[in-house]
Write a protein that holds these residues in place. Structure first.
Motif, short mmCIF file in Angstrom:
data_model
loop_
_atom_site.label_atom_id
_atom_site.label_comp_id
_atom_site.label_asym_id
_atom_site.label_seq_id
_atom_site.Cartn_x
_atom_site.Cartn_y
_atom_site.Cartn_z
N TYR A 95 0.84 -1.20 0.00
CA TYR A 95 0.00 0.00 0.00
C TYR A 95 0.87 1.24 0.00
CZ TYR A 95 -4.42 -2.37 0.47
OH TYR A 95 -5.53 -3.14 0.22
N SER A 96 0.60 2.11 -0.93
CA SER A 96 1.39 3.33 -1.06
C SER A 96 1.02 4.35 0.01
CB SER A 96 1.18 3.96 -2.44
OG SER A 96 1.60 3.10 -3.46
N VAL A 97 2.01 5.02 0.55
CA VAL A 97 1.80 6.15 1.46
C VAL A 97 2.38 7.39 0.81
CG1 VAL A 97 1.71 4.82 3.60
CG2 VAL A 97 3.91 5.56 2.71
N HIS A 98 1.84 8.54 1.17
CA HIS A 98 2.23 9.76 0.48
C HIS A 98 2.87 10.79 1.41
CE1 HIS A 98 0.40 8.49 -3.30
NE2 HIS A 98 -0.56 7.98 -2.55
N SER A 99 3.11 10.40 2.65
CA SER A 99 3.84 11.27 3.56
C SER A 99 4.52 10.41 4.62
CB SER A 99 2.92 12.30 4.22
OG SER A 99 2.09 11.67 5.20
N ASN A 100 5.59 10.94 5.19
CA ASN A 100 6.31 10.22 6.23
C ASN A 100 5.45 10.05 7.48
OD1 ASN A 100 8.98 9.95 4.93
ND2 ASN A 100 8.97 12.18 5.02
N SER A 101 4.70 11.08 7.83
CA SER A 101 3.87 11.00 9.03
C SER A 101 2.78 9.94 8.88
CB SER A 101 3.24 12.36 9.35
OG SER A 101 2.50 12.86 8.25
N ALA A 102 2.18 9.85 7.69
CA ALA A 102 1.15 8.84 7.46
C ALA A 102 1.72 7.43 7.59
CB ALA A 102 0.52 9.02 6.08
N GLN A 103 2.95 7.25 7.16
CA GLN A 103 3.58 5.93 7.27
C GLN A 103 3.80 5.55 8.74
OE1 GLN A 103 7.45 5.63 5.45
NE2 GLN A 103 7.35 3.41 5.26
N VAL A 104 4.30 6.50 9.53
CA VAL A 104 4.49 6.25 10.96
C VAL A 104 3.16 5.93 11.62
CG1 VAL A 104 5.20 7.27 13.16
CG2 VAL A 104 6.55 7.69 11.09
N GLU A 105 2.15 6.73 11.30
CA GLU A 105 0.85 6.56 11.92
C GLU A 105 0.22 5.21 11.56
OE1 GLU A 105 -0.70 9.98 10.13
OE2 GLU A 105 0.39 11.35 11.44
N ALA A 315 12.49 16.34 18.02
CA ALA A 315 12.08 15.40 19.07
C ALA A 315 11.21 14.32 18.46
CB ALA A 315 11.33 16.13 20.17
N TYR A 316 11.60 13.07 18.65
CA TYR A 316 10.82 11.95 18.13
C TYR A 316 9.69 11.63 19.12
CZ TYR A 316 14.80 11.23 14.99
OH TYR A 316 15.79 11.39 14.04
N THR A 317 8.79 12.58 19.26
CA THR A 317 7.69 12.49 20.21
C THR A 317 6.36 12.61 19.48
OG1 THR A 317 7.65 14.88 20.55
CG2 THR A 317 9.11 13.59 21.99
N GLU A 318 5.26 12.38 20.23
CA GLU A 318 3.92 12.50 19.65
C GLU A 318 3.69 13.92 19.13
OE1 GLU A 318 -0.66 12.26 21.25
OE2 GLU A 318 0.79 10.78 21.97
N ARG A 319 4.09 14.89 19.92
CA ARG A 319 3.93 16.28 19.48
C ARG A 319 4.78 16.55 18.24
NH1 ARG A 319 1.07 20.14 17.82
NH2 ARG A 319 1.98 22.21 18.01
N GLY A 320 5.99 15.99 18.21
CA GLY A 320 6.85 16.15 17.05
C GLY A 320 6.23 15.56 15.80
N LEU A 321 5.58 14.40 15.94
CA LEU A 321 4.93 13.77 14.79
C LEU A 321 3.74 14.59 14.32
CD1 LEU A 321 4.81 11.34 12.86
CD2 LEU A 321 3.30 10.23 14.51
N GLN A 322 2.98 15.14 15.27
CA GLN A 322 1.84 15.98 14.89
C GLN A 322 2.32 17.23 14.14
OE1 GLN A 322 0.05 16.49 18.75
NE2 GLN A 322 -1.32 14.74 18.49
N GLN A 323 3.43 17.80 14.60
CA GLN A 323 3.99 18.96 13.91
C GLN A 323 4.47 18.58 12.52
OE1 GLN A 323 6.93 20.09 16.84
NE2 GLN A 323 5.61 21.68 17.70
N LEU A 324 5.06 17.39 12.43
CA LEU A 324 5.50 16.90 11.13
C LEU A 324 4.33 16.75 10.18
CD1 LEU A 324 7.47 15.56 9.12
CD2 LEU A 324 7.14 13.42 10.37
N ALA A 325 3.23 16.16 10.64
CA ALA A 325 2.04 15.97 9.81
C ALA A 325 1.48 17.32 9.36
CB ALA A 325 0.98 15.18 10.58
N GLU A 326 1.46 18.29 10.27
CA GLU A 326 0.94 19.61 9.93
C GLU A 326 1.80 20.28 8.86
OE1 GLU A 326 0.98 21.47 13.73
OE2 GLU A 326 -0.72 20.32 14.51
N ARG A 327 3.12 20.15 9.01
CA ARG A 327 4.01 20.79 8.03
C ARG A 327 3.95 20.08 6.68
NH1 ARG A 327 9.22 21.74 12.08
NH2 ARG A 327 8.19 23.28 13.40
#
Length: 334
Positions: A95-105, A315-327
């Motif tokens: 399955y293809s993913v289109h962002s790094n954050s989506a892959q982590v999630e 920071a490899y944290t939940e907040r960091g991932l949320q910021q990554l997804a937003e950006r």
């Protein structure tokens, strides 16, 4: 459909899905999220001590980092998927993913079982998704690495890194090692601070940075050398259309591994599949001559990447991932 939905969902939703999982009691977690344990202190999540939490899916979901066109890699890994299916006795789907954050999630939510994560986002996957990296593309005696290179058009008046002052420079994505984190850690030592000495714009992907420099949208771009080389070999760009004004030391390429809570017997089969596999000729051509998966550990081989992240305040944290997804979402809208 559930898998597709998970890969497309926002960070907040998927983290909420994973959130109710009860934390395991353990003596050490390190930097891992509270739902994981690291009693052996190897910096990755342990297999759950409660066997009822082991997963043993009849269909394994595999994907590769979205560094370029996902369809390219679906074809590139088709033969390996067949090998993985034979080794495990299970169906394997891509399955293809289109962002790094989506892959982590997707891995954190339990929808993704086996994956290749790009160098920078690997830390998010380890800390937040229970990802266990075991391999990097490589050769008999070493793993495959890449360099951060800074490219400009061949006809540009930019001759050195100092000439980037006041220019528009494309970084790839917030979590990318060579496309963002490494430049922010290394360039200040050359007297060049991103966002201060030059304007940073995010292209989204390495190939988009390359094409943007070629079209004149960006004055320069730090990109991964292996992606650039593949684009040249594929005929998408000509090497003589660019000039490389900086080359870093080498970093490891994308990590391959699995979700920590898979049944240990299945894990043994997955590991055997990775390390017994030899790339066919076409796959070797796609991946710069690599002919196998070379064993690595996150603790040792990702030390330099973690150091770069620390130097840049990542920071490899939940907040960091949320910021990554937003950006990443903001970059996709531009």
């Amino acid at each position: 459909m559930m898998i597709r939905s998970a890969l497309a969902c926002s960070g907040a939703l998927l983290l909420a899905v994973a959130g109710p999982v009860l934390a395991e009691e353990c003596g050490h977690r390190g930097a891992l999220d509270d739902i994981y344990c690291d009693d052996n202190q190897d910096m990755v999540a342990d297999t759950p001590s409660d066997e009822s939490r082991w997963r043993d899916p009849s269909t394994l979901v595999f994907t590769y980092t979205p560094v370029e066109d996902p369809a390219v890699y679906q074809d590139a890994f088709a033969d390996f998927q067949e090998h993985l299916s034979e080794a495990t006795g299970r169906r394997v789907v891509y399955y293809s993913v289109h962002s790094n954050s989506a892959q982590v999630e997707a891995m954190r939510s339990g929808r993704l079982h086996i994956a290749g994560f790009s160098t920078g986002p690997t830390g998010y996957a380890v800390n937040l998704a229970g990802y266990v990296p075991i391999a990097v593309k490589g050769y008999e005696d070493q793993f495959q690495g890449y360099n951060l290179i800074t490219i400009v058009r061949a006809d540009s008046d930019i001759e050195s890194m100092a000439d980037l002052e006041g220019r528009t420079v494309a970084h790839t994505s917030v979590s990318s090692n060579s496309g963002n984190l490494a430049p922010r850690a290394l360039f200040p030592g050359m007297g060049l601070t991103p966002d201060e000495d030059y304007q940073v714009v995010y292209s989204g992907k390495h190939d988009q940075s390359v094409m943007g420099v070629l079209s004149g949208d960006y004055d320069a771009a730090p990109v991964a050398s292996d992606v650039f080389d593949r684009m040249v070999e594929a005929g998408r760009v000509e090497a003589d259309e660019f000039r490389i004004i900086y080359t870093s030391d080498r970093f490891p390429t994308s990590a391959f591994g699995y979700a920590h809570d898979l049944n240990p017997e299945l894990v043994e089969q997955i590991e055997e599949a990775f390390f017994s596999y030899r790339f066919p000729e076409e796959m070797q051509e796609t991946f710069d001559g690599a002919d196998r998966f070379y064993p690595i550990t996150y603790q040792q081989d990702w030390q330099v990447i973690r150091d770069i992240a620390h130097a840049t305040g990542t920071a490899y944290t939940e907040r960091g991932l949320q910021q990554l997804a937003e950006r990443e979402a903001a970059a996709a809208r531009e």
